[in-house]
Design an enzyme around this catalytic site. Structure first.
Site, PDB file in Angstrom:
ATOM      1  N   PRO A 133       0.839  -1.207   0.000  1.00 34.36           N
ATOM      2  CA  PRO A 133       0.000   0.000   0.000  1.00 34.36           C
ATOM      3  C   PRO A 133       0.868   1.247   0.000  1.00 34.36           C
ATOM      4  O   PRO A 133       1.854   1.332   0.740  1.00 34.36           O
ATOM      5  CB  PRO A 133      -0.789  -0.133   1.308  1.00 34.36           C
ATOM      6  CG  PRO A 133      -0.854  -1.603   1.550  1.00 34.36           C
ATOM      7  CD  PRO A 133       0.454  -2.149   1.050  1.00 34.36           C
ATOM      8  N   CYS A 134       0.495   2.212  -0.823  1.00 32.32           N
ATOM      9  CA  CYS A 134       1.410   3.309  -1.115  1.00 32.32           C
ATOM     10  C   CYS A 134       0.927   4.664  -0.629  1.00 32.32           C
ATOM     11  O   CYS A 134       1.534   5.678  -0.939  1.00 32.32           O
ATOM     12  CB  CYS A 134       1.647   3.377  -2.622  1.00 32.32           C
ATOM     13  SG  CYS A 134       0.128   3.499  -3.593  1.00 32.32           S
ATOM     14  N   GLN A 135      -0.150   4.698   0.173  1.00 24.23           N
ATOM     15  CA  GLN A 135      -0.690   5.999   0.545  1.00 24.23           C
ATOM     16  C   GLN A 135       0.329   6.858   1.300  1.00 24.23           C
ATOM     17  O   GLN A 135       0.357   8.073   1.167  1.00 24.23           O
ATOM     18  CB  GLN A 135      -1.951   5.818   1.402  1.00 24.23           C
ATOM     19  CG  GLN A 135      -3.155   5.360   0.601  1.00 24.23           C
ATOM     20  CD  GLN A 135      -3.198   3.847   0.413  1.00 24.23           C
ATOM     21  OE1 GLN A 135      -2.239   3.157   0.669  1.00 24.23           O
ATOM     22  NE2 GLN A 135      -4.331   3.349  -0.053  1.00 24.23           N
ATOM     23  N   PHE A 183       3.481   7.003   0.805  1.00 19.85           N
ATOM     24  CA  PHE A 183       4.515   7.498  -0.091  1.00 19.85           C
ATOM     25  C   PHE A 183       3.968   8.431  -1.161  1.00 19.85           C
ATOM     26  O   PHE A 183       4.711   9.119  -1.833  1.00 19.85           O
ATOM     27  CB  PHE A 183       5.199   6.338  -0.829  1.00 19.85           C
ATOM     28  CG  PHE A 183       5.661   5.213   0.049  1.00 19.85           C
ATOM     29  CD1 PHE A 183       6.420   5.463   1.168  1.00 19.85           C
ATOM     30  CD2 PHE A 183       5.331   3.904  -0.258  1.00 19.85           C
ATOM     31  CE1 PHE A 183       6.858   4.422   1.976  1.00 19.85           C
ATOM     32  CE2 PHE A 183       5.759   2.856   0.536  1.00 19.85           C
ATOM     33  CZ  PHE A 183       6.531   3.120   1.660  1.00 19.85           C
ATOM     34  N   ASN A 214       5.714   0.395  -6.817  1.00 17.90           N
ATOM     35  CA  ASN A 214       5.107   1.386  -5.932  1.00 17.90           C
ATOM     36  C   ASN A 214       4.900   2.690  -6.679  1.00 17.90           C
ATOM     37  O   ASN A 214       5.233   2.809  -7.864  1.00 17.90           O
ATOM     38  CB  ASN A 214       5.976   1.602  -4.688  1.00 17.90           C
ATOM     39  CG  ASN A 214       5.114   1.716  -3.438  1.00 17.90           C
ATOM     40  OD1 ASN A 214       4.430   2.703  -3.254  1.00 17.90           O
ATOM     41  ND2 ASN A 214       5.150   0.689  -2.598  1.00 17.90           N
TER      42      ASN A 214
END
Length: 401
Positions: free
Chosen positions: A102-104, A106, A141
């Site tokens: 999960p990339c929230q 970054f 990502n």
């Protein structure tokens, strides 16, 4: 739908095919990466996804003959080291472990939060890689992973994989360069273990589409035109949340024909997830004005004023200058007869999901439910474009022995 936990799984069969490349898919989502890998000849032998909705989509589309391959739940709880041992995955024989945590935390698209606990999940990915020891790894990502906050995450990833014996290449790539009709950028790290590398180095695949091909074959109209039938079907609110729904137009362009290779290229075929919103009068009038070129600022102080930060109009004769995200109202279709936002199927087209790929769960959600549900629009927006994933999978197969 009941999904297996690791502790109810039997050991992985010892008769693992030596010929067909194998994929362990972490943070699997709805299966965009896996679909591209399957198109390249891989099969998924283990997938893990936190949420039930994308896991259902993945399982129903990609694991028809092996549905217990999908394990649902937090990786740190359902894929512990002892769980992996119990699965009996043969060390060093899995072709690839892939994952996009999960990339929230970054992301450059949102606020981002360097202390977001999800930022540590990429270390969980490294733990599983260390335990399985695959021939290759693919880490994906958002671009912000490479440089945001000066946390050195990119260098930590590279050094960790190098210590495990992987030769790596890592950089941000543009999906458009690989035939995906949007401005999406993603960070990729591709690694091949030195014991299985058939060349001197590892390189992420070079672009597969020229600028000329992109400009002539990936315009919004050439990608979406055959799906633009809602003004014929009955206007706002038409289409189906699930389906199937028959086509009203044949596939006419190369892109459309590829997306309909299994669902049918004539009006005898059918697709899924075609519902459009039931826009009210005010929203419809605002979108109509924006289609004429009126800027959002001009609505200030009128009944068309909106708090929406960003809403872009598609130009039918240009490549879509957008990145498909989880919010369905960020983009306006070019149809001036019926001003509207996009259906799930149209968003899926922009992500290069073929039309036979069926998304499960709610169509959309709002409010506090956004923290819990992963509806169809979000599944699409969070996915790796299958066309890009296939190029990555082909690149892996070219490099390993």
């Amino acid at each position: 739908i009941d999904f297996p936990r690791v502790d109810t799984w039997g050991p992985y069969p010892k008769s693992m095919s030596k010929d067909q490349p194998t994929l362990v898919d972490l943070f699997a989502g709805c299966g965009g990466l896996a679909l591209g890998f399957h198109q390249a000849g891989f099969r998924t032998i283990l997938a893990n996804e936190l949420h039930i909705d994308p896991a259902t989509t993945y399982r129903e589309n990609l694991l028809a003959d092996s549905k217990d391959t999908m394990i649902v739940g937090p990786m740190q709880k359902v894929l512990r080291n002892k769980d992996i041992e119990e699965l009996g995955l043969p060390g060093g024989e899995v072709t690839c472990v892939a994952g996009g945590p999960p990339c929230q935390g970054f992301s450059l698209a949102g606020r981002g939060n360097p202390n977001d606990p999800r930022n540590s999940l990429f270390k969980e990915y490294l733990r599983v890689v260390r335990k399985i020891r695959p021939k290759s790894v693919l880490f994906e990502n958002v671009p912000g992973f490479a440089n945001r906050y000066g946390t050195g995450l990119r260098e930590h990833l590279r050094k960790s994989l190098n210590r495990m014996g992987y030769i790596t290449d890592l950089r941000v790539v543009k999906a458009l360069d690989y035939g995906v009709p949007q401005l999406r950028k993603r960070f990729f790290c591709l690694g091949v273990h030195r014991d299985h590398l058939n060349s001197d180095d590892v390189r992420l695949p070079l672009p597969t589409w020229s600028q000329r091909e992109v400009k002539t074959k990936l315009t919004a109209r050439k990608v979406l035109e055959d799906l633009d039938v809602h003004h014929i079907r009955g206007g706002y609110g038409s289409g189906m949340i699930d389906g199937p729904e028959n086509y009203l137009r044949p596939a006419r362009t190369e892109f459309q024909r590829e997306m309909r290779v299994k669902s049918g290229r004539t009006v005898k075929g059918h697709t899924w997830n075609t519902r459009i919103p039931n826009h009210g009068d005010r929203v419809s009038r605002r979108m109509s004005e924006m289609l004429k070129g009126v800027k959002k600022e001009a609505f200030s102080g009128t009944d068309l004023e909106t708090n929406k930060l960003s809403q872009r109009v598609l130009d039918k004769d240009l490549v879509p200058r957008l990145t498909v995200v989880s919010l369905p109202d960020d983009y306006i279709h070019y149809n001036e007869v019926l001003p509207r936002t996009l259906s799930v199927r149209e968003c899926a087209r922009l992500q290069t999901f073929p039309d036979h790929f069926r998304f499960h769960g709610k169509r959309t959600t709002g409010g506090l439910r956004r923290r819990i549900d992963v509806p169809q629009y979000t599944q699409v927006g969070n996915a790796i474009p299958p066309r890009l994933a296939k190029v990555m999978a082909d690149g892996i197969l070219d490099r390993i022995t």
